[in-house]
Design an enzyme around this catalytic site. Structure first.
Site: not given
Length: 209
Positions: A15, A46, A75-76, A168-169, A194
């Protein structure tokens, strides 16, 4: 042998508009139409896994089952050496959900501040090395699945810099650079991230000769 992707449409199990843009750009050369789970109105499952791979597979299978199309989930997260690899798989959880004009979002500045605060507690000479991990999972409605993993090393920088990217870039400076991911041109970031590392492995297996 891993199952080969043979569709022209792919659901991106996210999303997050920024993540959709990055993945769509990486898949554009292969003529694949990307639709997000958000655009299709699919619920977010979840994430109960304890690894990036487990959570990516949970999201991919949920989207594939709901849409009856192949689905790709990522998922990172950011892992900081001095914090024992945290926040790691709980990267998004450190960015508590907030409400902006009626829409749920995450406070990434808060999350970045948490990391900085914990590093400062360890003193001025704290090791600021860190890395981004990315796990990509493709799932098919029939239940087949494949997983690819990527990584990029860097340094946690403060204060945040740059307005491009997401998450967090703004605090991640990749090795060999002096700008954060949020300051780099998106095309440049796509070459070294990544996610790009994981995608290179995906492309080699799924679209290679």
């Amino acid at each position: 042998m891993a199952r080969k992707f043979d569709s022209k449409r792919l659901v991106i199990a996210t999303h997050n508009a920024g993540k959709l843009r990055e993945i769509s750009a990486l898949l554009a050369p292969f003529g694949i139409e990307c639709l997000s789970a958000g655009q299709l109105g699919l619920p977010e499952p979840e994430e109960t896994g304890t690894t990036f791979a487990e959570n990516a597979l949970i999201k991919a299978h949920a989207a594939a089952k709901a849409s009856q199309l192949p689905a790709l989930a990522d998922d990172s997260g950011l892992s900081v050496t001095a914090l024992g690899g945290r926040p790691g798989v709980y990267t998004a959880d450190w960015a508590e959900r907030q409400w902006f004009e009626g829409d749920p979002g995450r406070d990434w500045y808060m999350a970045m501040g948490k990391v900085e605060g914990l590093l400062c507690e360890q003193g001025d000479d704290v090791d600021r090395s860190c890395w981004f991990s990315c796990t990509l999972a493709i799932a098919w409605p029939e239940g087949d699945e494949v997983v690819y993993e990527g990584r990029v090393n860097g340094t946690f920088s403060w204060p945040p810099r740059g307005t491009m990217g997401f998450g967090y870039d703004p605090v991640f400076v990749p090795e060999g650079r002096d700008m954060t991911f949020a300051q780099l041109d998106p095309e440049e970031k796509h070459k070294i991230s990544h996610r790009a590392d994981a995608f290179a492995k995906l492309v080699a297996e799924q679209f290679g000769s």
